[in-house]
Structures are given as structure tokens and as C-alpha cells.
Design a protein around this motif. Structure first.
Motif, PDB file in Angstrom:
ATOM      1  N   ILE A 116       0.862  -1.175   0.000  1.00 44.73           N
ATOM      2  CA  ILE A 116       0.000   0.000   0.000  1.00 44.73           C
ATOM      3  C   ILE A 116       0.897   1.224   0.000  1.00 44.73           C
ATOM      4  O   ILE A 116       1.931   1.254   0.691  1.00 44.73           O
ATOM      5  CB  ILE A 116      -1.009   0.003   1.164  1.00 44.73           C
ATOM      6  CG1 ILE A 116      -2.020   1.126   0.988  1.00 44.73           C
ATOM      7  CG2 ILE A 116      -0.328   0.035   2.509  1.00 44.73           C
ATOM      8  CD1 ILE A 116      -3.351   0.880   1.618  1.00 44.73           C
ATOM      9  N   THR A 117       0.526   2.210  -0.812  1.00 48.35           N
ATOM     10  CA  THR A 117       1.369   3.384  -0.983  1.00 48.35           C
ATOM     11  C   THR A 117       0.565   4.654  -0.742  1.00 48.35           C
ATOM     12  O   THR A 117      -0.668   4.621  -0.684  1.00 48.35           O
ATOM     13  CB  THR A 117       1.955   3.432  -2.408  1.00 48.35           C
ATOM     14  OG1 THR A 117       0.894   3.673  -3.333  1.00 48.35           O
ATOM     15  CG2 THR A 117       2.673   2.142  -2.764  1.00 48.35           C
ATOM     16  N   THR A 118       1.288   5.745  -0.644  1.00 56.44           N
ATOM     17  CA  THR A 118       0.608   7.032  -0.495  1.00 56.44           C
ATOM     18  C   THR A 118      -0.255   7.318  -1.720  1.00 56.44           C
ATOM     19  O   THR A 118      -1.283   7.974  -1.610  1.00 56.44           O
ATOM     20  CB  THR A 118       1.623   8.163  -0.270  1.00 56.44           C
ATOM     21  OG1 THR A 118       2.629   8.119  -1.283  1.00 56.44           O
ATOM     22  CG2 THR A 118       2.276   8.056   1.102  1.00 56.44           C
ATOM     23  N   THR A 119       0.137   6.812  -2.865  1.00 57.79           N
ATOM     24  CA  THR A 119      -0.676   6.982  -4.078  1.00 57.79           C
ATOM     25  C   THR A 119      -2.005   6.259  -3.927  1.00 57.79           C
ATOM     26  O   THR A 119      -3.053   6.786  -4.316  1.00 57.79           O
ATOM     27  CB  THR A 119       0.084   6.466  -5.317  1.00 57.79           C
ATOM     28  OG1 THR A 119       1.312   7.185  -5.422  1.00 57.79           O
ATOM     29  CG2 THR A 119      -0.727   6.637  -6.584  1.00 57.79           C
ATOM     30  N   ASP A 120      -1.994   5.047  -3.363  1.00 62.34           N
ATOM     31  CA  ASP A 120      -3.232   4.304  -3.124  1.00 62.34           C
ATOM     32  C   ASP A 120      -4.158   5.083  -2.192  1.00 62.34           C
ATOM     33  O   ASP A 120      -5.369   5.171  -2.424  1.00 62.34           O
ATOM     34  CB  ASP A 120      -2.950   2.933  -2.498  1.00 62.34           C
ATOM     35  CG  ASP A 120      -2.123   2.022  -3.383  1.00 62.34           C
ATOM     36  OD1 ASP A 120      -2.294   2.068  -4.617  1.00 62.34           O
ATOM     37  OD2 ASP A 120      -1.300   1.272  -2.818  1.00 62.34           O
TER      38      ASP A 120
END
Length: 134
Positions: A116-120
Motif C-alpha cells: 500500500i502506498t501514499t498513491t493508493d
């Protein structure tokens, strides 16, 4: 947002490499997949580290022979992780507190099952809230 969990937003089937993968090969994989990180796993698929686009700034700055340098020289080994059932609000807090953008999602066995990323998180928030300024 307390009822939204990591499993709902994470990228499943994250790209992985071994610690002896050459950084050039890892970079090509990241470019081809359009991703900002690869997870580094051992022979049992257990998480060993993470290599991100930020690490490539250091690689370029040090100007080593990139095609002969294994990712183990640059990967972060003190990797924060999460599980699929952690609420995203807690994940967002942890990402901000640690100043990172990628959080591997691992099972009880330590094997990565997603990332999970900040973009998600930004994509999720933009879908549930009106953009500002409106």
C-alpha cells in the motif's frame, strides 16, 4: 474511514526481487511496471527489504557500476510492514510519521501479499471527497 482496511486498497501481487538482483534489472522492472518500489525477498519469499525510487537517487549519486551492484547494497532493511486488516487511517498515520511512501503488506508467515502506498491512499481519498478547492 475506520471501516476501510489495507486489503481493500493495497496493490496485490507486488513485484519482488532477490537480494542479489542487479540494480539495473530492478530499475528496468520498475520502469516496465510503472511502479515506485520492489520488495526484496529471500528464497522462502520472506521479506528482506524494499528498494524504492528514492534509493535510486543515492545509486546515481554514488556512480558505482550500476549493472554490477546488487540491490542488497541499497535496499532498506528496517522495513515497516502492515497486515491486510489494519485500518487505512492508522496506515496513513504510520506513513506520515515515518516519512515513507510504501508499506509492504505481509501475512503471518512474513511473505508479502501486497503493498500500500501514499498513491493508493490519495486515490481513495479523492474518490470519497470532493477535491479542494471546489
Amino acid at each position: 474511514m475506520d471501516d476501510v482496511f489495507v486489503a481493500q486498497l493495497m496493490t496485490s501481487d507486488p513485484k519482488t526481487v532477490s537480494p542479489d538482483t542487479l540494480v539495473e534489472d530492478a530499475a528496468n522492472m520498475m520502469l516496465e511496471a510503472g511502479i515506485g518500489s520492489v520488495l526484496v525477498v529471500d528464497d522462502d519469499d520472506s521479506l528482506e527489504g524494499i528498494l524504492t525510487t528514492t534509493d535510486f537517487v543515492k545509486i546515481v549519486a554514488e556512480r558505482k557500476p550500476k549493472d554490477q551492484t546488487p540491490v542488497s547494497e541499497y535496499m532498506s532493511t528496517d522495513v515497516l510492514t502492515t497486515d491486510a486488516q489494519e485500518p487505512i487511517e492508522q496506515v496513513a498515520d504510520r506513513l506520515i510519521e515515518a516519512g515513507i511512501h510504501h508499506l509492504p503488506v505481509v501475512g503471518d508467515d512474513g511473505v508479502p501479499m501486497g503493498i500500500i502506498t501514499t498513491t493508493d491512499l490519495a486515490a481513495y481519498v479523492s474518490s470519497v471527497r470532493n477535491p479542494s478547492p471546489a
